[in-house]
Motif scaffolding. Structure first.
Motif, PDB file in Angstrom:
ATOM      1  N   GLN A  99       4.130  69.204 -31.564  1.00 14.36           N
ATOM      2  CA  GLN A  99       4.232  70.310 -32.520  1.00 14.36           C
ATOM      3  C   GLN A  99       5.080  71.389 -31.879  1.00 14.36           C
ATOM      4  N   GLU A 100       6.173  71.757 -32.549  1.00 18.16           N
ATOM      5  CA  GLU A 100       7.095  72.768 -32.025  1.00 18.16           C
ATOM      6  C   GLU A 100       7.502  72.447 -30.591  1.00 18.16           C
ATOM      7  N   ASP A 101       7.844  71.170 -30.354  1.00 16.05           N
ATOM      8  CA  ASP A 101       8.333  70.674 -29.067  1.00 16.05           C
ATOM      9  C   ASP A 101       7.285  70.694 -27.963  1.00 16.05           C
ATOM     10  N   HIS A 102       6.019  70.936 -28.300  1.00 15.56           N
ATOM     11  CA  HIS A 102       4.937  70.869 -27.320  1.00 15.56           C
ATOM     12  C   HIS A 102       4.129  69.591 -27.561  1.00 15.56           C
ATOM     13  N   VAL A 103       3.864  68.845 -26.502  1.00 15.77           N
ATOM     14  CA  VAL A 103       3.073  67.627 -26.618  1.00 15.77           C
ATOM     15  C   VAL A 103       1.606  68.009 -26.802  1.00 15.77           C
ATOM     16  N   VAL A 104       0.979  67.477 -27.853  1.00 15.96           N
ATOM     17  CA  VAL A 104      -0.442  67.757 -28.103  1.00 15.96           C
ATOM     18  C   VAL A 104      -1.305  66.510 -27.919  1.00 15.96           C
ATOM     19  N   ALA A 105      -0.702  65.325 -27.925  1.00 11.86           N
ATOM     20  CA  ALA A 105      -1.447  64.094 -27.683  1.00 11.86           C
ATOM     21  C   ALA A 105      -0.475  63.018 -27.227  1.00 11.86           C
ATOM     22  N   THR A 106      -0.958  62.151 -26.349  1.00 12.95           N
ATOM     23  CA  THR A 106      -0.188  60.987 -25.930  1.00 12.95           C
ATOM     24  C   THR A 106      -1.031  59.742 -26.158  1.00 12.95           C
ATOM     25  N   ALA A 107      -0.381  58.591 -26.232  1.00 15.18           N
ATOM     26  CA  ALA A 107      -1.118  57.349 -26.442  1.00 15.18           C
ATOM     27  C   ALA A 107      -0.327  56.180 -25.895  1.00 15.18           C
ATOM     28  N   THR A 108      -1.035  55.116 -25.602  1.00 15.49           N
ATOM     29  CA  THR A 108      -0.421  53.823 -25.300  1.00 15.49           C
ATOM     30  C   THR A 108      -1.057  52.790 -26.205  1.00 15.49           C
ATOM     31  N   ALA A 109      -0.257  51.842 -26.641  1.00 11.41           N
ATOM     32  CA  ALA A 109      -0.754  50.789 -27.522  1.00 11.41           C
ATOM     33  C   ALA A 109      -0.286  49.440 -27.009  1.00 11.41           C
ATOM     34  N   VAL A 110      -1.155  48.460 -27.119  1.00  6.45           N
ATOM     35  CA  VAL A 110      -0.793  47.070 -26.885  1.00  6.45           C
ATOM     36  C   VAL A 110      -1.046  46.328 -28.191  1.00  6.45           C
ATOM     37  N   THR A 111      -0.026  45.675 -28.699  1.00  2.00           N
ATOM     38  CA  THR A 111      -0.194  44.801 -29.853  1.00  2.00           C
ATOM     39  C   THR A 111      -0.008  43.364 -29.387  1.00  2.00           C
ATOM     40  N   GLY A 112      -0.494  42.427 -30.165  1.00  2.18           N
ATOM     41  CA  GLY A 112      -0.397  41.048 -29.702  1.00  2.18           C
ATOM     42  C   GLY A 112      -0.565  40.044 -30.816  1.00  2.18           C
TER      43      GLY A 112
END
Length: 270
Positions: A99-112
């Motif tokens: 939001q407005e160039d500020h990171v508010v959440a990060t995530a990693t995903a594995v699909t398979g």
């Protein structure tokens, strides 16, 4: 023109618009408001949805971890998805919400890709009456709990000020109004439990989820087969100590299929 059917509040919260390569734009919605920012489950769900919408996505979600970096403010947000590796059976993603160039959440995903192999479910669902035999629970007057049906078999939320011997909750739950299950809504439902420290102490105190991981044990067909039926959900904490506690959860289909398990770590002050 004929009237358009009302969109479910969850689908409205999942609405995303492509605004660039790997970048999608969404917005927070009032039905999923929490005390500070939106309900964490719906934040995680919309980040997973951003991965699901990518053309190059391989297979079904298998594992998904969300780190809640800062409070999400009301309004628009951008989600940037990046595939960092594709193997024969798995694919790995990194996701950021800004939001407005500020990171508010990060995530990693594995699909398979799911393949036919020897299979066994060693875990067993908890004993519980059928959903209709369990009364609907009264819920706190925040917005997001009103979006879920909750029928507590064990461990309801009760601010009595008296500690409990266990933080375990067992309940039947689903979207309210009912909605066919998918991976995004299953992700949100993994966070539908009230904080374990509330249940254990009988008191309310400042809390905030730091990180939540969901492991998906079901493929798309098994998830879709649940339709809008209740899920049997159970959660418990293992240790409450020096400002952090954990939560382990399992979500079972009405047919006894283990759909997902979840683990999170939560900050608390009390």
């Amino acid at each position: 023109m004929p009237d358009q059917p009302d969109i479910h509040a969850f689908d409205d919260a999942m609405a995303l618009e492509a605004v660039g390569e790997g970048r999608m734009r969404g917005r927070t919605t009032e039905p999923y408001a929490n005390m500070i920012g939106p309900f964490g489950g719906v934040t995680a769900a919309v980040m997973l949805r951003a991965v699901e919408l990518q053309d190059e996505r391989l297979g079904d979600p298998v594992a998904f971890t969300t780190n809640f970096v800062a409070a999400v403010s009301p309004g628009e947000f951008d989600i940037l998805t990046r595939c960092v590796r594709t193997n024969r059976s798995t694919q790995h993603w990194i996701i950021e919400m800004t939001q407005e160039d500020h990171v508010v959440a990060t995530a990693t995903a594995v699909t398979g890709v799911h393949r036919d192999t020897w299979s066994e479910t060693e875990a067993r669902p908890p004993q519980a009456p059928e959903p209709d035999a369990v009364p609907l629970a009264e819920k706190p007057p925040m917005a997001w709990p009103q979006q879920y049906e909750m029928r507590f078999v064990q461990g309801p939320l009760s601010f009595t000020g008296q500690p409990n011997d266990s933080s375990t909750t067992i309940m039947w739950t689903r979207d309210q109004p009912p909605r066919p299950l998918d991976f995004a809504s299953l992700t949100a439902l993994c966070d539908v439990f009230f904080p374990r420290v509330y249940v254990r102490t009988g008191q309310q105190m400042p809390i905030g989820t730091v990180s939540m991981t969901v492991y998906f044990h079901a493929d798309a067909a098994e998830v879709a087969a649940q339709g809008s039926e209740h899920l049997l959900a159970t959660a418990k904490g293992a240790r409450f100590d020096r400002g952090f506690f954990d939560q382990s959860a399992q979500l079972w289909g009405h047919d006894g299929t283990l759909l997902a398990s979840s683990h999170q770590i939560v900050y608390y002050k009390g």
